[in-house]
Write a protein that holds these residues in place. Structure first.
Motif, PDB file in Angstrom:
ATOM      1  N   PRO A  46       0.829  -1.211   0.000  1.00  0.00           N
ATOM      2  CA  PRO A  46       0.000   0.000   0.000  1.00  0.00           C
ATOM      3  C   PRO A  46       0.859   1.254   0.000  1.00  0.00           C
ATOM      4  N   ALA A  49      -2.629   5.921   2.981  1.00  0.00           N
ATOM      5  CA  ALA A  49      -3.201   5.643   4.292  1.00  0.00           C
ATOM      6  C   ALA A  49      -4.561   6.310   4.391  1.00  0.00           C
ATOM      7  N   ALA A  56      -9.547   3.185   6.855  1.00  0.00           N
ATOM      8  CA  ALA A  56      -8.189   2.690   7.085  1.00  0.00           C
ATOM      9  C   ALA A  56      -7.745   1.788   5.937  1.00  0.00           C
ATOM     10  N   THR A  57      -6.475   1.871   5.591  1.00  0.00           N
ATOM     11  CA  THR A  57      -5.909   1.082   4.503  1.00  0.00           C
ATOM     12  C   THR A  57      -5.555  -0.311   5.013  1.00  0.00           C
ATOM     13  N   GLN A  58      -5.979  -1.333   4.267  1.00  0.00           N
ATOM     14  CA  GLN A  58      -5.719  -2.715   4.645  1.00  0.00           C
ATOM     15  C   GLN A  58      -4.265  -3.083   4.343  1.00  0.00           C
ATOM     16  N   ILE A  59      -3.571  -3.648   5.328  1.00  0.00           N
ATOM     17  CA  ILE A  59      -2.222  -4.159   5.132  1.00  0.00           C
ATOM     18  C   ILE A  59      -2.132  -5.545   5.743  1.00  0.00           C
ATOM     19  N   ALA A  65       4.201  -0.727   4.518  1.00  0.00           N
ATOM     20  CA  ALA A  65       3.374   0.222   3.788  1.00  0.00           C
ATOM     21  C   ALA A  65       3.917   1.628   3.996  1.00  0.00           C
ATOM     22  N   TRP A  77      -4.111   2.666   9.316  1.00  0.00           N
ATOM     23  CA  TRP A  77      -3.970   1.373   8.661  1.00  0.00           C
ATOM     24  C   TRP A  77      -4.679   0.322   9.517  1.00  0.00           C
ATOM     25  N   TYR A 163      -6.285  -1.581  14.324  1.00  0.00           N
ATOM     26  CA  TYR A 163      -6.097  -0.305  13.648  1.00  0.00           C
ATOM     27  C   TYR A 163      -4.859   0.395  14.195  1.00  0.00           C
TER      28      TYR A 163
END
Length: 297
Positions: A46, A49, A56-59, A65, A77, A163
Motif C-alpha cells: 500500500p 493511508a 483505514a488502509t488494509q495491510i 506500507a 492502517w 487499527y
C-alpha cells in the motif's frame, strides 16, 4: 501518381503513429507503478493511508506500507492478528529538511482493536520527539499477546482487526502542513502455549471498514427509481462486506482452536509421571529374589 503515393505514405505514417500510441497506453495501463490511483507501489505494498477508522488502509503482517501526507494529518492502517501472536508495530516518519522547520515535533502511534479500544503498549517508544534538525523519527509498539478468548469486561486483545493511528501531537504552528512520509510495518511472533486459554472467540473482531451510502427518502412518484437504487446499494454493500471480511482475515484463516503446544507438554508430563511411578515402585519393593535361591528365614 506522385500525389497518390504521397497520400498513401502520409496515411501509413498516421496509422503507425496511432498504433505506437495505443501500444504505449496499453503498457502504461499494465504497469502497476504507472497507475497512482491504485494506492499501491510497484511491489504491491500500500502506498496510501486512510484518514479515519472507516477508511483505514488494509495491510498484511510483514508488509511495509508507506504514505505521503502533511504534518498534522491522521494516518490509519488496519491489519489482522490471530490468537497466540505477540504483535509489534513499527513506524518511521521521514521529516522535511530542517531548514524549513521551526522546532521540535512530537509523534505518537496508537493501536486499537476491532472494537476501537486502545490497546496498551508493553514495549517500545509509543511517543517520541523529533528535534528540529532530525531527518526522521522511529516509533514502535509491542502489544500484549492476543488471546483466543476473554471475559466481556476485559480489555485483553482478541483475534480480529487492529487499527494503527499515526499522527503528530505537538509541533510549532508554522510547521503544520509540511510534507512528511510515513512508513509502517506490523510483525508478530508466536507466544506459544504458555499464553493459551481454554476457550475460543465465537467471531473474530473484524468490523466493516467500509459502509454503503445512505439512502434518502423519495416521493411516491419515484418509487421505481427508489427500488432500483436500493437494489444497487444493497448489492454494492454486500460486495464491500465480502471484500472487507476477506481483507480482514489472515491468509491462512483464523487458527484459534483447541490445539496448542501445551498438549505436548501434557503428554511429556504423563510419560514422566508413569516412569517415575514405576521407578519408585521398584525402589520401594527392593531387590527381587534370584531364581533357585532358598527363601529367606
Amino acid at each position: 501518381m506522385r500525389r497518390t503515393r504521397a497520400l498513401r505514405a502520409l496515411t501509413g505514417a498516421v496509422l503507425t503513429g496511432f498504433a505506437l500510441l495505443a501500444a504505449a497506453g496499453t503498457a502504461s495501463a499494465d504497469d502497476p507503478s504507472a497507475s497512482p490511483g491504485t494506492g499501491r507501489d510497484g511491489d504491491g505494498a500500500p502506498a496510501a493511508a486512510g484518514t479515519t477508522f472507516r477508511l483505514a488502509t488494509q495491510i498484511r503482517q510483514g508488509e511495509r506500507a508507506a504514505a505521503e501526507g502533511s504534518a498534522g494529518d491522521y494516518f490509519y492502517w488496519v491489519f489482522p492478528a490471530d490468537a497466540g501472536q505477540r504483535v509489534t508495530v513499527t513506524a518511521t516518519v521521514k521529516l522535511p529538511e530542517s531548514a524549513g522547520r521551526q522546532g521540535t515535533s512530537r509523534w505518537r502511534i496508537d493501536v486499537h482493536d476491532g472494537l476501537r479500544r486502545r490497546q496498551a503498549c508493553v514495549h517500545g517508544s509509543q511517543t517520541k520527539a523529533a528535534p528540529a534538525d532530525a531527518a526522521s523519527v522511529e516509533l514502535s509498539c509491542t502489544l500484549r499477546t492476543v488471546r483466543a478468548w476473554a471475559e466481556p469486561w476485559s480489555d485483553a486483545p482478541l483475534p480480529g482487526s487492529y487499527y494503527v493511528r499515526l499522527t503528530v501531537v505537538d509541533l510549532p504552528q508554522r510547521d503544520l502542513g509540511l510534507p512528511v512520509r510515513a512508513e509502517i510495518e506490523a510483525t508478530s511472533v508466536d507466544a506459544g502455549g504458555a499464553h493459551a486459554v481454554d476457550g475460543r472467540l465465537a467471531t473474530p473482531l473484524v468490523p466493516l471498514t467500509v459502509t454503503g451510502p445512505e439512502r434518502d427518502d423519495r416521493d411516491s412518484s419515484q418509487q421505481e427509481q427508489d427500488e432500483q437504487q436500493e437494489q444497487d446499494e444493497q448489492q454494492e454493500q454486500d460486495e464491500q462486506q465480502e471484500t472487507a471480511e476477506a481483507a480482514g482475515a489472515p491468509e491462512d484463516g483464523w487458527s484459534s482452536g483447541w490445539w496448542t503446544d501445551r498438549w505436548l507438554w501434557t503428554a511429556a508430563g504423563g510419560l514422566l509421571t508413569a516412569f517415575t511411578t514405576a521407578a519408585g515402585y521398584s525402589l520401594a519393593r527392593g531387590p527381587g529374589r534370584r531364581p533357585g535361591a532358598p527363601p529367606r528365614a
